[in-house]
Enzyme design. Structure first.
Site, PDB file in Angstrom:
ATOM      1  N   ILE A  76       5.116   2.783   6.162  1.00  0.00           N
ATOM      2  CA  ILE A  76       5.193   1.410   6.654  1.00  0.00           C
ATOM      3  C   ILE A  76       5.521   0.427   5.528  1.00  0.00           C
ATOM      4  O   ILE A  76       6.440  -0.392   5.674  1.00  0.00           O
ATOM      5  CB  ILE A  76       3.903   1.025   7.404  1.00  0.00           C
ATOM      6  CG1 ILE A  76       3.834   1.789   8.736  1.00  0.00           C
ATOM      7  CG2 ILE A  76       3.852  -0.475   7.653  1.00  0.00           C
ATOM      8  CD1 ILE A  76       2.571   1.558   9.523  1.00  0.00           C
ATOM      9  N   GLY A  89       0.814  -1.198   0.000  1.00  0.00           N
ATOM     10  CA  GLY A  89       0.000   0.000   0.000  1.00  0.00           C
ATOM     11  C   GLY A  89       0.852   1.255   0.000  1.00  0.00           C
ATOM     12  O   GLY A  89       2.038   1.236  -0.328  1.00  0.00           O
ATOM     13  N   ILE A  90       0.234   2.367   0.395  1.00  0.00           N
ATOM     14  CA  ILE A  90       0.887   3.669   0.370  1.00  0.00           C
ATOM     15  C   ILE A  90       1.419   4.009   1.760  1.00  0.00           C
ATOM     16  O   ILE A  90       0.768   3.741   2.766  1.00  0.00           O
ATOM     17  CB  ILE A  90      -0.117   4.760  -0.067  1.00  0.00           C
ATOM     18  CG1 ILE A  90      -0.691   4.428  -1.449  1.00  0.00           C
ATOM     19  CG2 ILE A  90       0.537   6.134  -0.089  1.00  0.00           C
ATOM     20  CD1 ILE A  90      -1.847   5.330  -1.847  1.00  0.00           C
ATOM     21  N   GLY A  91       2.601   4.619   1.831  1.00  0.00           N
ATOM     22  CA  GLY A  91       3.057   5.172   3.096  1.00  0.00           C
ATOM     23  C   GLY A  91       4.401   4.659   3.559  1.00  0.00           C
ATOM     24  O   GLY A  91       5.054   3.836   2.909  1.00  0.00           O
ATOM     25  N   GLY A 138      -7.642  -0.693  -2.522  1.00  0.00           N
ATOM     26  CA  GLY A 138      -7.542  -2.115  -2.836  1.00  0.00           C
ATOM     27  C   GLY A 138      -7.333  -2.999  -1.632  1.00  0.00           C
ATOM     28  O   GLY A 138      -7.032  -4.193  -1.780  1.00  0.00           O
ATOM     29  N   GLU A 188      -1.516  -3.041  -6.732  1.00  0.00           N
ATOM     30  CA  GLU A 188      -2.223  -1.942  -7.395  1.00  0.00           C
ATOM     31  C   GLU A 188      -1.297  -0.761  -7.603  1.00  0.00           C
ATOM     32  O   GLU A 188      -1.455   0.005  -8.551  1.00  0.00           O
ATOM     33  CB  GLU A 188      -3.440  -1.513  -6.576  1.00  0.00           C
ATOM     34  CG  GLU A 188      -3.115  -0.785  -5.280  1.00  0.00           C
ATOM     35  CD  GLU A 188      -4.356  -0.393  -4.500  1.00  0.00           C
ATOM     36  OE1 GLU A 188      -5.398  -1.037  -4.698  1.00  0.00           O
ATOM     37  OE2 GLU A 188      -4.282   0.549  -3.705  1.00  0.00           O
TER      38      GLU A 188
END
Length: 627
Positions: free
Chosen positions: A225, A221-223, A342, A244
């Protein structure tokens, strides 16, 4: 191999090259406008749209996350435009909060269907592309995602042509005839630098990296972490990508050969992505690079496609999780913050993958440590994005909790143990008040323990790899299963009496280890949640800095050296705990344990209190001798 992707057939149009204002004025009043996504937002066209705001009335503007300008969402343009967000970014978050824009909760994989079926008809699409190539195509570049569906179904397609847009491979290639108006406007692409992960993110990444194996396929995902996870994977091999989106954090692993995509089982040798959020450094990597194949969201995010990847691992972030496992990822209470994206697509797809697993990560606290993100109940107005039945692994800087297939008591204990220590009493009080756990359940706060941190992750013993970790309060069933798996003679040799049962009160006491003063090391036959405990070593501190030591190995794992290893590890831990003496009572028949103790310098003599031997090791003398 035949994939589930169905190629698009675009309507043939009659392309014209015009200026931005001319193109924008072909958009009709009251019609829906879709704007290109992420770092591919056509800012030149967006400025022209707003510059011509007087030509529009009640036009709805839609898009997933964009990271550039969003002036159409400002109050002064409310008569001309109304924004409807599929995903909320920083540029429209306040507009949504103030009621000047709307938010639609929806899975990213479902958005293309909205457009293709014309449940949400799109009149005009504004996007950004690379210059036409020798094959008569332009490239959608850094963002494909929902755009093919929009181009196919829209009445009008306007493309900003930018020489700085990388030409990417896969379904990113769009025929020139699919565009109505081309507008030449070269400008730097929007960039989305992540910055360096903080210490908490790095610890979360380190905790998660232990569960990622060679040959795994990753979704990120985004970020900070996800980037911190990637920074902890430099010792992994043959990783794959099906995601994604990806960011700059991927570059080093790709260039160093950690990412090969050779074990995926689908699209082998290729990283499959929908869009990228990064900087020019990443854009240069993907330019004309067949190792990166861009596909639309209905393909990248389809759980039935995702699950075809071997060992699919999804890594996503959460805002809040309650003690039963309900996850909120799109709002802070009643204030909408982001979107579904997603997350659920990949959580469900990875669970169905052979060897797959999903992780939801979050810092244990918010608001500078004043608020716990692991809560008794989700905040009023907070919505559930990932259900309690979908969640597998939850990760904070304090550890990893596995929830899938666990009951409410086990979930509550596991989540409490990875919450920030200063909130654990409050969480445990709630669990007891609701009768979710036993009323005599202990709360453990030993996260600063150095001996706990020194437990090795895994070690090879002849032809078997054993995975080690600390005992946790949620291990009550595991230690009971371990106890009941022993033969009667093994139990007698360990306890010097015929113990017939291990009730929950005793089991709980054994797994409620305070690593600030005591020590326990548990070995498992696998790193997965299905692993069985096969050995256990521990010492319990008594008065005057003495501690009683003991260890036991499952019968079919004896003879591998596990007992010797645990004894040596416990001795070193005891030194760190400033323990002066280790002692134990051993049955005469336990020849192997006696041999291990003698090998490690324990003095052995007949016991005066039990029918067996008494062994002891004076650590203070040993330390003085070593000096």
């Amino acid at each position: 191999m035949k994939y589930l992707y169905e190629p698009y057939t675009y309507p043939k149009r009659h392309p014209q090259w015009v200026d931005a204002d001319t193109a924008i004025r072909h958009i009709q009043k009251g019609q829906r406008i879709l704007i290109g996504s992420g770092c591919a937002e056509p800012q030149h066209l967006v400025h022209a749209l707003v510059r011509n705001a007087s030509c529009f009335r009640d036009n709805e503007v839609v898009h997933i996350l964009t990271v550039g300008v969003a002036p159409y969402a400002e109050p002064q343009y409310q008569e001309s435009f109304r924004h409807n967000a599929f995903f909320i970014g920083h540029n429209i978050r306040e507009s949504v909060a103030q009621g000047h824009a709307d938010y639609m909760p929806i899975f990213l994989s479902d958005v293309p269907r909205l457009l293709k079926t014309r449940q949400m008809p799109v009149h005009a699409v504004l996007l950004q592309v690379s210059p036409p190539n020798e094959n008569g195509c332009v490239s959608l570049g850094v963002s494909v995602d929902i755009l093919p569906a929009a181009i196919m179904s829209a009445d009008l397609v306007i493309a900003q042509v930018n020489k700085n847009m990388p030409e990417t491979c896969g379904v990113a290639q769009i025929p020139v005839e699919a565009i109505d108006y081309f507008v030449q406007a070269d400008e730097p692409l929007v960039e989305f630098p992540q910055g360096d992960p903080d210490d908490i993110s790095m610890q979360i990444g380190k905790n998660m990296a232990r569960y990622i194996q060679d040959g795994d396929t990753l979704q990120l995902g985004i970020g900070n972490i996800p980037d911190s996870v990637l920074m902890n994977l430099k010792d992994k091999n043959d990783l794959g990508i099906h995601s994604e989106m990806v960011s700059d954090g991927l570059i080093e692993l790709y260039k160093n050969g950690n990412i090969t995509n050779k074990c995926k089982g689908i699209h082998e040798g290729q990283s499959i992505v929908g869009f990228v959020l990064g900087t020019r450094k990443l854009y240069d990597v993907i330019h004309k690079n067949p190792d990166f194949q861009f596909y639309p969201s209905e393909y990248t995010n389809d759980p039935f496609v995702i699950c075809q990847n071997n060992n699919m691992v999804s890594i996503n972030s959460a805002i809040q999780i309650d003690l039963t496992g309900q996850v909120c990822s799109d709002s802070i209470g009643t204030k909408f913050y982001s979107g579904f994206g997603g997350q659920v697509d990949f959580v469900r797809g990875s669970k169905r993958s052979k060897g797959g697993r999903s992780f939801l990560a979050l810092p244990s606290t918010a608001k500078k440590g004043t608020v716990s993100r692991i809560v008794t109940s989700l905040s009023s107005g907070a919505g559930v994005v990932t259900t309690r039945a979908d969640v597998q692994y939850v990760v904070t800087e304090y550890g990893v909790a596995y929830l899938h297939g666990k009951n409410i008591r086990e979930r509550g204990l596991a989540l409490t143990q990875i919450a920030h220590p200063k909130f654990r009493d409050e969480l445990m009080f709630y669990l007891k008040d609701k009768h979710y756990v036993y009323l005599d359940q202990r709360t453990i706060k030993d996260d600063s323990s150095l001996v706990k941190a020194k437990i090795p992750h895994s070690k090879k013993f002849k032809d078997k790899t054993i995975y080690f970790r600390p005992l946790r309060p949620s291990d009550q069933k595991a230690i009971q299963d371990f106890f009941y798996s022993h033969r009667p003679e093994t139990i007698y040799q360990r306890y010097l009496t015929n113990v017939e049962a291990l009730p929950h009160t005793e089991a709980q006491a054994r797994v409620s280890v305070d690593y600030n003063q005591d020590m326990a090391i548990a070995g498992f036959n696998d790193w997965t949640p299905y692993a069985q405990m096969i050995c256990l070593g521990r010492y319990i501190r008594h008065k005057n800095h003495d501690a009683e030591i003991g260890f036991v190995v499952k019968e079919n794992y004896q003879g591998l050296g596990l007992g010797s290893f645990m004894c040596e590890h416990l001795i070193e831990a005891a030194k760190n705990h400033k323990i002066i003496k280790l002692f134990a009572y051993v049955a005469y028949s336990n020849v192997t344990m006696i041999k291990i103790f003698k090998k490690n310098g324990f003095l052995v003599r007949d016991s005066k209190s039990v029918d067996g031997l008494y062994v002891e090791l004076n650590l203070q003398k040993n330390n003085e001798a070593s000096l």
